[in-house]
Design a protein around this motif. Structure first.
Motif, PDB file in Angstrom:
ATOM      1  N   PRO B   5       0.760  -1.070   0.112  1.00 29.04           N
ATOM      2  CA  PRO B   5       0.006  -0.038   0.051  1.00 29.04           C
ATOM      3  C   PRO B   5       0.886   1.164   0.116  1.00 29.04           C
ATOM      4  O   PRO B   5       0.348   2.366  -0.517  1.00 29.04           O
ATOM      5  N   PHE B   6       2.092   1.237   0.355  1.00 27.71           N
ATOM      6  CA  PHE B   6       2.971   2.360   0.409  1.00 27.71           C
ATOM      7  C   PHE B   6       4.271   1.788  -0.141  1.00 27.71           C
ATOM      8  O   PHE B   6       4.878   0.684  -0.041  1.00 27.71           O
ATOM      9  N   ASP B  10      10.416   3.764   0.957  1.00 25.59           N
ATOM     10  CA  ASP B  10      10.302   4.764   1.959  1.00 25.59           C
ATOM     11  C   ASP B  10      10.237   3.901   3.513  1.00 25.59           C
ATOM     12  O   ASP B  10      10.453   4.429   4.395  1.00 25.59           O
ATOM     13  N   TYR B  11       9.492   2.637   3.493  1.00 22.30           N
ATOM     14  CA  TYR B  11       9.470   2.004   4.671  1.00 22.30           C
ATOM     15  C   TYR B  11      10.804   1.561   5.120  1.00 22.30           C
ATOM     16  O   TYR B  11      11.506   1.593   6.199  1.00 22.30           O
ATOM     17  N   PHE B  12      11.582   1.136   4.079  1.00 23.20           N
ATOM     18  CA  PHE B  12      13.050   0.682   4.247  1.00 23.20           C
ATOM     19  C   PHE B  12      13.977   1.936   4.786  1.00 23.20           C
ATOM     20  O   PHE B  12      14.562   1.669   5.952  1.00 23.20           O
ATOM     21  N   ALA B  18       4.153   6.387  11.508  1.00 21.98           N
ATOM     22  CA  ALA B  18       3.839   4.961  12.296  1.00 21.98           C
ATOM     23  C   ALA B  18       2.890   4.284  11.713  1.00 21.98           C
ATOM     24  O   ALA B  18       2.632   3.010  11.569  1.00 21.98           O
ATOM     25  N   ALA B  19       1.570   5.016  11.473  1.00 27.44           N
ATOM     26  CA  ALA B  19       0.398   4.135  11.127  1.00 27.44           C
ATOM     27  C   ALA B  19       0.719   3.599   9.451  1.00 27.44           C
ATOM     28  O   ALA B  19       0.167   2.568   9.415  1.00 27.44           O
ATOM     29  N   GLN B  20       1.268   4.079   8.709  1.00 31.10           N
ATOM     30  CA  GLN B  20       1.564   3.457   7.396  1.00 31.10           C
ATOM     31  C   GLN B  20       2.733   2.492   7.481  1.00 31.10           C
ATOM     32  O   GLN B  20       2.527   1.453   6.862  1.00 31.10           O
ATOM     33  N   HIS B  27       1.071  -5.952   5.560  1.00 32.68           N
ATOM     34  CA  HIS B  27       0.841  -6.633   4.084  1.00 32.68           C
ATOM     35  C   HIS B  27       2.127  -7.621   3.750  1.00 32.68           C
ATOM     36  O   HIS B  27       1.736  -8.564   3.216  1.00 32.68           O
ATOM     37  N   ILE B  28       3.128  -7.216   4.276  1.00 33.60           N
ATOM     38  CA  ILE B  28       4.457  -8.035   3.862  1.00 33.60           C
ATOM     39  C   ILE B  28       4.212  -9.550   4.575  1.00 33.60           C
ATOM     40  O   ILE B  28       4.621 -10.309   4.023  1.00 33.60           O
ATOM     41  N   LYS B  29       3.493  -9.394   5.449  1.00 31.55           N
ATOM     42  CA  LYS B  29       3.242 -10.643   6.086  1.00 31.55           C
ATOM     43  C   LYS B  29       2.475 -11.971   5.185  1.00 31.55           C
ATOM     44  O   LYS B  29       2.567 -13.022   5.287  1.00 31.55           O
ATOM     45  N   GLY B  30       1.787 -11.287   4.357  1.00 40.98           N
ATOM     46  CA  GLY B  30       0.914 -12.097   3.507  1.00 40.98           C
ATOM     47  C   GLY B  30       1.333 -11.842   2.190  1.00 40.98           C
ATOM     48  O   GLY B  30       0.545 -12.441   1.175  1.00 40.98           O
ATOM     49  N   CYS B  31       2.560 -11.366   1.740  1.00 41.61           N
ATOM     50  CA  CYS B  31       2.579 -11.142   0.552  1.00 41.61           C
ATOM     51  C   CYS B  31       4.267 -11.598   0.203  1.00 41.61           C
ATOM     52  O   CYS B  31       5.071 -10.809   0.759  1.00 41.61           O
TER      53      CYS B  31
END
Lengths: 188, 202
Positions: B5-6, B10-12, B18-20, B27-31
């Protein structure tokens, strides 16, 4: 981190009032980081040291122009960036910083999918960074090694955040190919 | 490409609120694709961090050195002593000042030598105009005497030099007379004189 930031702010205020000792303390805190930033973008230790000295001299002379002491770090790195690019222009006025040769030119070491010694890994990383454009490399240095936020990087490099992001994303894609290539099955 | 979703980068790079961040983590738990992409980014980051920071070869000197303190007096002083030409000028100026001070202070000791009472008077004695005049006269008399004696010495030296020059001239004249007589004698005896400087015979 917050405590440290407040301390820096106090030191800047005292230095602005003429306290050389406060400025000395600021220099001792920042000189290594500034030196390493300049070392990464110039790839030359002597140049990096000379530029670091110039940066702090200019910072000392212009400290009163720093309106917001909490913006000291981007302001200082902006000076460093300008000093480095002034040097590039003086040396290669016709080509700018695009063709500055790095100091280290050791052979390339493949790291994908195989274990390497730390020295080899460092060489591979240095080589991968050398393959980036100067703009991309500087963005990586400021973000990965110096830990600046996008907004601060935009301030240092005097360009929009979107440009910063674009340079970083492209650089990360290139580095990823070199340093973490896709393995046939799964991830190494 | 990721379906996060984002932006995973940017996450890395820790640029997401924090919310994003939490949304991406969920998401990455299931992808698996996004999980793999993030793993590669983290591996790249770990490799980049293998490049260690270097120690600065030498501390920045100009701010830890007191000479760089913004004191105009100190900068002027350093510049003065750092230049041989300026140092020479300063030395000449100091010498001039010393001579001037010496010239101004000199009359007082002369007067005291002539007229001071012998040794330590506990209180300052008032000096009358007549006594001042006496001191001045004495100083002038001494100066005149010294000057006359110096002039006498110079005159004697001059006379001596002149006398010496006169004697040398007399000797030269005598030698010239002797030479003339020798030529006359040789002519009288019809002796052929050798030519002088390639000129004709005499």
């Amino acid at each position: 981190m917050i405590f440290r930031a407040v301390e820096d702010t106090d030191l800047i205020r005292q230095a602005t009032r003429g306290s050389v000792e406060s400025f000395n303390l600021l220099v001792s805190r920042w000189e290594k980081r500034v030196y390493n930033y300049l070392l990464r973008i110039t790839a030359n230790r002597e140049d990096a040291l000379d530029l670091t000295q110039d940066v702090f001299l200019k910072a000392y002379q212009n400290l009163r122009k720093l309106d917001d002491p909490t913006r000291f770090a981007p302001w200082l790195y902006r000076i460093a960036h300008n000093e480095a690019y002034s040097m590039f222009r003086r040396r290669k006025p016709e080509t700018g910083a695009e063709e500055v040769e790095p100091e280290a030119t050791e052979g390339y070491v493949t790291v994908g999918g195989s274990q390497v010694f730390p020295v080899e890994l460092s060489l591979a990383v240095a080589k991968a960074l050398d393959r980036l454009s100067p703009d991309q490399r500087e963005a990586v240095v400021l973000k990965i090694y110096q830990g600046f936020k996008f907004e601060e990087m935009a301030e240092i490099l005097a360009c929009p955040v979107s440009t910063i992001k674009s340079r970083l994303y492209t650089a990360l894609e290139l580095l990823k190919v070199e340093l973490a290539p896709v393995t046939p099955r799964g991830v190494s | 490409m990721s379906c996060s979703p984002f932006e995973l980068k940017d996450y890395f790079l820790k640029e997401l609120p924090a919310a994003q961040e939490r949304e991406v983590e969920a998401h990455i738990k299931g992808c698996p694709l996004c999980r793999e992409e993030l793993d590669r980014l983290q591996l790249t980051g770990a490799a980049l961090f293998s490049l260690r920071e270097e120690e600065i070869p030498q501390r920045i000197a100009f701010v830890s050195d007191k000479v760089f303190e913004p004191s105009p007096w100190r900068r002027w002083w350093s510049a003065l002593w750092g230049s041989s030409a300026r140092l020479g000028f300063a030395s000449a100026a100091m010498l001039s000042v010393a001579l001037l001070v010496s010239a101004v202070m000199r009359p007082a000791p002369v007067g005291r030598v002539v007229t001071d009472p012998p040794k330590a008077a506990p209180s300052v004695q008032p000096v009358s105009n007549a006594e001042i005049q006496t001191r001045i006269d004495a100083a002038i008399a001494k100066a005149v005497t010294e000057m006359e004696s110096r002039q006498a010495r110079q005159t004697a030296q001059l006379v001596s030099d002149l006398e010496d020059a006169r004697r040398k001239l007399l000797v030269a004249a005598a030698e010239y007379d002797l030479s003339e007589k020798r030529v006359a004698t040789l002519r009288a005896s019809n002796y052929e004189l050798p030519p002088l400087h390639g000129g004709g015979n005499k």
